[in-house]
Design a protein around this motif. Structure first.
Motif, PDB file in Angstrom:
ATOM      1  N   GLU A  89       0.779  -1.166  -0.086  1.00  0.00           N
ATOM      2  CA  GLU A  89       0.074  -0.202  -0.042  1.00  0.00           C
ATOM      3  C   GLU A  89       0.814   1.262  -0.039  1.00  0.00           C
ATOM      4  N   ASP A  90       1.961   1.055   0.738  1.00  0.00           N
ATOM      5  CA  ASP A  90       2.713   2.271   0.696  1.00  0.00           C
ATOM      6  C   ASP A  90       3.404   2.912  -0.752  1.00  0.00           C
ATOM      7  N   GLU A  93       0.776   3.966  -3.003  1.00  0.00           N
ATOM      8  CA  GLU A  93       0.179   5.671  -2.657  1.00  0.00           C
ATOM      9  C   GLU A  93       1.408   6.423  -2.935  1.00  0.00           C
ATOM     10  N   LEU A 108      -4.674   5.234  -8.160  1.00  0.00           N
ATOM     11  CA  LEU A 108      -4.341   4.509  -7.101  1.00  0.00           C
ATOM     12  C   LEU A 108      -5.420   2.998  -7.527  1.00  0.00           C
ATOM     13  N   TYR A 112      -3.862  -0.729  -8.656  1.00  0.00           N
ATOM     14  CA  TYR A 112      -4.393  -1.948  -8.123  1.00  0.00           C
ATOM     15  C   TYR A 112      -4.745  -2.844  -8.934  1.00  0.00           C
ATOM     16  N   PHE A 141      -6.820  -8.129  -1.447  1.00  0.00           N
ATOM     17  CA  PHE A 141      -6.486  -6.739  -1.102  1.00  0.00           C
ATOM     18  C   PHE A 141      -6.461  -5.798  -2.226  1.00  0.00           C
ATOM     19  N   ASP A 144      -9.875  -5.107  -3.020  1.00  0.00           N
ATOM     20  CA  ASP A 144     -10.814  -4.473  -2.201  1.00  0.00           C
ATOM     21  C   ASP A 144     -11.767  -5.529  -1.596  1.00  0.00           C
TER      22      ASP A 144
END
Length: 453
Positions: A89-90, A93, A108, A112, A141, A144
């Motif tokens: 995620e880091d 982002e 973003l 994904y 993940f 989502d």
């Protein structure tokens, strides 16, 4: 008089080494980029088969490289064949944060989606180097958890039908009628080729036996998009005969034929297809025998339907079509899936999960075909014919147990033979058939399938 210059006399004092050099890429990162490059041709072919053209596939891989580079910069490690939740995620982002503020959120989501495509490619092609559990976590993940409802098959109840009710219900299924007609056509036997298929000159009459107007023709390309007609089409009636080059080009014929072979009703020899060891049970006067072979045949037919044949890659075994399996299981519950819900999933590829949209589109077409066979009813919801429900669990189980690398012992954790045996252990799941009284056991006609693999 010589012309003066501003060049220093001592050239060695200002060599190129004085110019700041670009930082070198770490060796691990270089190697990971090379791995991505080595997969390019294979990835492009895979991508073109389901999602888009080659240029989009190449753009996808460039995004993957950017992600790998960013991950390495943040964590000092990276991989081209697996992703780790820690740092994912880091890194995503960070990449999105370099874009225009208004585009960051959309970027973003796009990132994904791209990683989702790449991760599923790695898994399907056999290049995924992580564990199955890591893949499930990463997949959930990146989407989502948009397909969480399709990762766990719901419990469903087998209707309690008398033998007479089952016999009448089976007799009314178009699937059984087509199978009976094909068996009558086969009679004492029909010649087959060295590859075990009917001769081309016999395909037309065999197809007619299952209600399809087909014409065998050498070098015929075969029907496109006929195997599973779109659920939006009405009736599915043929306007002209199908020109086919093999019996496998006739979807109904090939599907029924395959199930008859798998259930032992017909046997394929070196030169002939003949009635198999179970053929005599098909028309047996004894109801129990007749029901038994029909259940077995239906199970074989459903197992083919819930098999994701597109997942087979370089010799790997096909896998369960999880979306279709869940819809069918829900169709045996009091809360079946709505047709409108599946349609929304199938048409949401532009803004949602492209993999889920593709799977939903395929499931919708398969469900239309199953409805033609009488196994599924399609109105406002998808419901499974009561007599068919008893074959659903063993069909799903058969596919799961055949998956490559699948441990049969693991299957005991999510196929619970709910017939009063003890299936409980310390974690409440346990092993089927351990013999002790089971606490809170469901009724014997409740099927629990929990593929949380």
């Amino acid at each position: 008089m010589g012309k003066k210059t501003n060049r220093p006399k001592n050239k060695g004092s200002r060599h190129l080494s004085a110019v700041p050099s670009a930082p070198r890429m770490p060796l691990q990162l270089v190697l990971n980029h090379r791995v991505v490059d080595s997969l390019t041709g294979d990835f492009v072919r895979w991508y073109e088969g389901s999602f888009g053209d080659a240029s989009d596939a190449l753009d996808c891989l460039e995004v993957v490289k950017l992600f790998i580079t960013t991950t390495h910069a943040l964590t000092d490690r990276s991989s081209a064949t697996t992703l780790e939740l820690a740092g994912l995620e880091d890194a995503a982002e960070t990449i999105a944060g370099t874009l225009i503020e208004n585009d960051g959120e959309d970027a973003l989501d796009d990132l994904y989606d791209t990683l989702h495509v790449y991760v599923d490619y790695l898994k399907e092609s056999g290049h995924w180097s992580g564990t199955d559990a890591e893949y499930v976590d990463i997949h959930a993940f990146l989407t989502d958890e948009s397909i969480s409802d399709f990762q766990r098959i719901p419990d469903f109840q087998v209707p309690e039908l008398s033998d007479q009710e089952q016999d009448q219900a089976f007799a009314g299924l178009p699937l059984m009628q087509k199978a009976t007609s094909l068996l009558e056509w086969i009679g004492a036997g029909k010649e087959v080729t060295s590859t075990g298929v009917l001769r081309l000159k016999d395909v037309a009459t065999a197809a007619a036996a299952v209600g399809i107007h087909a014409v065998g023709k050498r070098a015929a390309k075969g029907p496109m998009g006929v195997a599973f007609r779109d659920a939006g089409e009405e009736g599915g009636h043929q306007e002209s005969p199908l020109e086919v080059g093999t019996m496998h080009d006739v979807p109904v014929l090939s599907d029924v034929w395959a199930a008859l072979v798998r259930s032992g009703i017909i046997t394929i020899g070196s030169t002939r297809a003949t009635p198999g060891p179970e053929a005599g049970l098909w028309s047996r006067q004894d109801v129990a025998d007749r029901l038994g072979i029909r259940r077995e045949f239906t199970t074989a037919f459903l197992a083919d339907a819930v098999t994701d044949t597109d997942s087979g890659w370089s010799g790997q075994l096909p896998e369960l079509d999880g979306v279709l399996a869940v819809i069918l299981a829900k169709g045996a519950t009091a809360e079946p899936m709505e047709v409108e819900e599946l349609t929304e999933l199938a048409t949401n590829g532009d803004t949602g999960d492209i993999f889920l949209a593709f799977s939903a589109l395929r499931a919708r077409s398969k469900l239309a075909a199953l409805a033609d066979f009488g196994l599924v009813r399609v109105d406002s919801h998808y419901t499974v014919a009561p007599v068919v429900v008893q074959s659903l669990a063993p069909a799903i189980a058969e596919v799961l147990l055949s998956e490559e690398g699948y441990d049969p012992e693991e299957f005991e954790d999510f196929l619970i033979a709910a017939e009063g045996e003890d299936v409980s252990d310390d974690d409440g799941m346990g092993t089927a058939g351990s013999g002790s009284p089971r606490v809170n056991a469901p009724p014997s006609n409740v099927i629990q399938l929990h593929p949380d693999k």
